[in-house]
Scaffold this motif. Structure first.
Motif: not given
Length: 329
Positions: A37-60
């Protein structure tokens, strides 16, 4: 793809987050250190050419790629973790890398690894197929779980390139996707140079340095756009190349230095004139700050570039928190 645990029912968060990561990034076991109930996860996943990019903020969390999961059918890849705030630990191949803001570390999907984030996650992750790095396997294997410190100039330059990509992919409306896909390749070349330099592969360093010189030049110029004495000769001298070599290096990548500097300065002016925090500055002061000493020349250049005068552009954004509003007829 957006991740937002607050949009999920508490009882579904663990499985939903796992499914998103498994299907879009990599198959790993994720252990959350808090009540669902306290899990906090926010992020964005995308592709930039050959890169898969994942930006995340989350609990421990603790993230593990187990021996069983390394036998999946995923293309052999390397992850680069860029620490944004806080700290984390990367464990692989008997080594541990402690990351602090601005630091980088690599880990390989073909072997087990563990990511420990005792105080929460705030990172940008970049997945790169091993084939894209074009580095010998033995060399690449020695680079895992090795901290690349932000204090190293080449690490700092590589991190800056990756950071720009991560920030841009979170704001797709600012730059259309088809205009941004080519940005992944220069970052990969910088990463190749960084790994080779760290591990003493001088042949690869020289090759990668030649391939990334234009990035170093452009990064230097971005940092000095406000300098009124910024000249091609000065840029060449700083990078220990002749003026002819400088132009040759940039032309190979389709960059005309004078035009590029002018366009970058105009973009900085346009952004500042739309910023309500800068409304106390005169248009002439903004122009001077970004390398345009002649206000009349700046006004003409701005209108040619954007089809609107600086004063009308500022009026469009006045009192609107940076969002455009209609001009009065």
């Amino acid at each position: 793809m957006l991740i937002d645990s607050m949009a999920m029912a508490p009882g579904e968060r663990v499985e939903a987050i796992r499914e998103v990561i498994w299907s879009s990034v990599v198959r790993v076991e994720i252990t959350h250190q808090s009540d669902p109930r306290l899990i906090r996860t926010a992020g964005v996943i995308s592709r930039v050419g050959p890169l898969t990019v994942c930006s995340v903020r989350a609990n421990a969390t603790a993230v593990r790629r187990t021996p069983a999961l390394t036998r999946d059918d995923m293309e052999p890849s390397v992850f680069v973790g860029l620490q944004v705030t806080g700290s984390s630990v990367v464990v692989q191949d008997g080594r541990e890398a402690v990351l602090r803001p601005g630091d980088l570390a690599l880990y390989d999907t073909t072997r087990p690894y563990t990511l420990l984030n005792r105080n929460g996650i705030h990172q940008h992750y970049f997945r790169i197929p091993r084939s894209e790095l074009s580095l010998p396997s033995k060399l690449l294997d020695l680079a895992t779980a090795v901290p690349f410190s932000r204090r190293d100039p080449l690490t700092d330059l590589t991190a800056a390139c990756l950071r720009r990509i991560a920030r841009q992919q979170a704001r797709p409306a600012v730059s259309p996707a088809h205009d941004f896909q080519a940005a992944g390749r220069p970052c990969i070349e910088l990463l190749r140079a960084l790994i080779a330099a760290r591990l003493g592969d001088h042949r690869t360093v020289c090759q990668a340095a030649d391939e990334t010189m234009h990035l170093q030049v452009m990064d230097y110029v971005r940092a000095h756009l406000g300098d009124h004495d910024l000249t091609p000769a000065g840029v060449a001298a700083y990078h220990h190349v002749s003026l002819r070599q400088l132009y040759k290096i940039l032309s190979r990548h389709g960059v005309h230095l004078g035009e590029w500097v002018r366009s970058q300065r105009l973009e900085r002016c346009r952004a500042e004139l739309a910023d309500p925090r800068a409304e106390h500055r005169s248009i002439a002061a903004v122009a001077y700050r970004w390398g345009f000493p002649n206000a009349a020349h700046f006004s003409r250049a701005f209108k040619r570039a954007f089809g609107i005068t600086p004063s009308d552009w500022r009026a469009l954004h006045a009192g609107s928190g940076g969002s455009p509003r209609a001009l009065n007829p």
